[in-house]
Structure formats: C-alpha cells, structure tokens
Design a protein around this motif. Structure first.
Motif, short mmCIF file in Angstrom:
data_model
loop_
_atom_site.label_atom_id
_atom_site.label_comp_id
_atom_site.label_asym_id
_atom_site.label_seq_id
_atom_site.Cartn_x
_atom_site.Cartn_y
_atom_site.Cartn_z
N MET B 1 0.84 -1.19 0.00
CA MET B 1 0.00 0.00 0.00
C MET B 1 0.88 1.25 0.00
O MET B 1 1.98 1.26 0.54
N PHE B 2 0.38 2.28 -0.65
CA PHE B 2 1.18 3.49 -0.84
C PHE B 2 1.55 4.14 0.49
O PHE B 2 2.70 4.54 0.72
N LEU B 3 0.55 4.23 1.41
CA LEU B 3 0.79 4.90 2.69
C LEU B 3 1.88 4.20 3.48
O LEU B 3 2.78 4.86 4.03
N LEU B 6 5.30 5.08 2.17
CA LEU B 6 5.70 6.43 2.59
C LEU B 6 6.10 6.43 4.06
O LEU B 6 7.08 7.08 4.45
N LEU B 7 5.34 5.70 4.88
CA LEU B 7 5.66 5.67 6.30
C LEU B 7 7.01 5.00 6.55
O LEU B 7 7.79 5.45 7.40
N SER B 10 9.61 7.47 5.79
CA SER B 10 9.65 8.49 6.84
C SER B 10 10.38 7.97 8.08
O SER B 10 11.18 8.68 8.69
N LEU B 51 4.40 9.04 13.93
CA LEU B 51 4.45 8.01 12.88
C LEU B 51 3.88 6.69 13.37
O LEU B 51 3.16 5.99 12.64
N ALA B 53 1.60 6.33 15.65
CA ALA B 53 0.14 6.49 15.68
C ALA B 53 -0.45 6.28 14.28
O ALA B 53 -1.49 5.64 14.12
N LEU B 54 0.24 6.83 13.28
CA LEU B 54 -0.24 6.66 11.90
C LEU B 54 -0.23 5.19 11.50
O LEU B 54 -1.18 4.69 10.89
N GLY B 57 -2.67 3.03 13.86
CA GLY B 57 -4.05 3.46 13.92
C GLY B 57 -4.56 3.62 15.34
O GLY B 57 -5.77 3.68 15.55
#
Lengths: 132, 119
Positions: B1-3, B6-7, B10, B51, B53-54, B57
């Motif tokens: 998945m894209f997110l 990215l995470l 990061s 991060l 938390a992202l 969830g």
C-alpha cells in the motif's frame, strides 16, 4: 480511510521527516551554537508539527484532530521560549561565536553579574524599587 | 500500500536524523551544544510517536506525543536555568544591592585566573 486522505497523510509525514532530517543536518554541519540552534528549533518544530498534522489528516476524526492541533500549538508556542532560554544561558556562559560573525549587538551591554541589559532594562528595574 | 511505503521511508529519514543528532550530542563541544541536540532529539521523538500512531491506527499515541513535547520543553527550560546559574555566586541579584564583602571584582565564583568560559 479514503485513498486521498491516506496519500495526503503519507506525503505530510514524508515532508515532516525530511524537515527533521534537515534540522539534524543543520545541527551537525553548522559552525557555532546559535546557528545550530537556528536549524534545530525552526526545522525541528516544522518537522514534528507536520507529522502531527499527518496524524490529524489520516484519522479524520474531530477528537484526534483537536489533540493534534493542541500538540502543534504547544510546539509552536514553546519551542521559541525554550530556545531563547538556552541561547541566553549560553551567551552568559561565554560560548564562542563563529569567527566570521559580523556583529554581536549584545557585546558589552549585559552586566555579567546581574544578567541585566543596560541601560534601558536597569532603569526599568530601578523604577520599581522603593525610594530610599 | 502506498501509505505504508511512505511511512517506511519516513521512519528511515527520522532514524537518520536521530543518528545525526546523536553525533552532535556526543561531539559537543560544550554543554550548550548538547542541550540543543537533546532539544532536537525531543522533537524527533515526537515525530516517531506520531508516525507510530499513523502506522498502528491507535490514536492514544498522540497523547504520548503531546506529553513528550511538554516534558521536553520543561527539560530544556531546566537545562537553560542550570547553564545560566551553575557557577556558584553568579546568581543575578536585583540591581542596586551591594556586592558581597570582599569582592571588588565581578565575581564568577571561580578562583582567580580561571577564565569564565564554558568547558
């Protein structure tokens, strides 16, 4: 989570991490304390703030957004206060400025013993003292 | 998945930033430089928690991030007070109060000949 929001959150997190990295690069590469502080405080605040904003966007929930906004506001309010306190303390410690520093406008204006600026601030203090 | 990709990137960038800041923390050269590095480590830790938390969830991590920012602020203020007043007898007095007896020079609390500079 909608794809648009998740992509936006990911991009915000990435930009925040890049700013944190810029702050770290600045703190390693800059020549003296005050320039390092300039990099760390500004870029560091922006990086952490963007990461909190990414959380707010990703959750898309009022409670989470409010907490993230409170966190961002707290960071933006406290980082300048903390760095001003550290910079002032470091100046009194006699931290060496970069050798190519052009001007030190505080030089000779601080009383080394009372840590008070002269003469305006000293007069301000004297005005509040009782008349002898 | 894209997110998640990215995470992951990061996380890597933040880890690199933490490593660079630790370099400054170790190399110094003075205590104020280390305090500034600790300040930035606080910001980076807040970013790490955000991060997390992202990624998980779990919104409760956000409270931890805000609390850590609060504690880092108090720590910075405490360090700044310590830096400013760590020299004995250098605590500022109100203007106009007489100097302690026997100190004609502005006292730094250090023996004569020792320059008043940070280590």
């Amino acid at each position: 989570m909608s794809p648009l929001l998740s992509t936006l959150a990911g991009v915000l997190a990435l930009v925040g991490a890049i700013f944190a990295l810029i702050a770290a690069l600045g703190i390693v590469r800059f020549p003296d304390l005050l320039t390092r502080m300039h990099a760390a405080t500004k870029a560091g605040t922006l990086g952490a703030g963007l990461l909190l904003l990414a959380v707010a966007v990703a959750f898309a929930d009022a409670g989470v957004a409010a907490r993230a906004a409170a966190g961002i506001a707290f960071l933006v309010l406290t980082a300048p206060v903390a760095s001003h306190a550290i910079g002032r303390a470091a100046y009194f410690c006699g931290v060496r400025l970069w050798e190519r520093t052009e001007v030190d406008e505080l030089a000779g204006h601080y009383d080394p013993e009372t840590h008070v600026l002269d003469p305006a601030e000293a007069e301000l203090h004297e005005r509040h003292e009782p008349v002898a | 998945m894209f997110l998640s990709a990215l995470l992951a990137v990061s996380y890597g960038l933040l880890a690199l930033a933490l490593a660079l800041t630790l370099v400054r923390l170790v190399r110094g050269p003075g205590l104020p430089d280390r305090v500034v590095a600790l300040d930035l480590i606080g910001f980076i830790a807040v970013g790490f928690i955000a991060l997390t938390a992202l990624q998980t969830g779990v919104a409760a991590f956000l409270d931890a991030a805000v609390t850590l920012a609060l504690i880092a602020f108090v720590a910075s203020i405490g360090f700044a007070r310590y830096l400013e007043y760590r020299v004995p007898d250098a605590r500022p007095r109100p203007t106009g109060t007489p100097r302690p007896a026997g100190s004609s020079q502005p006292s730094t609390g250090l023996p004569p000949g020792v320059p008043h500079v940070a280590p």
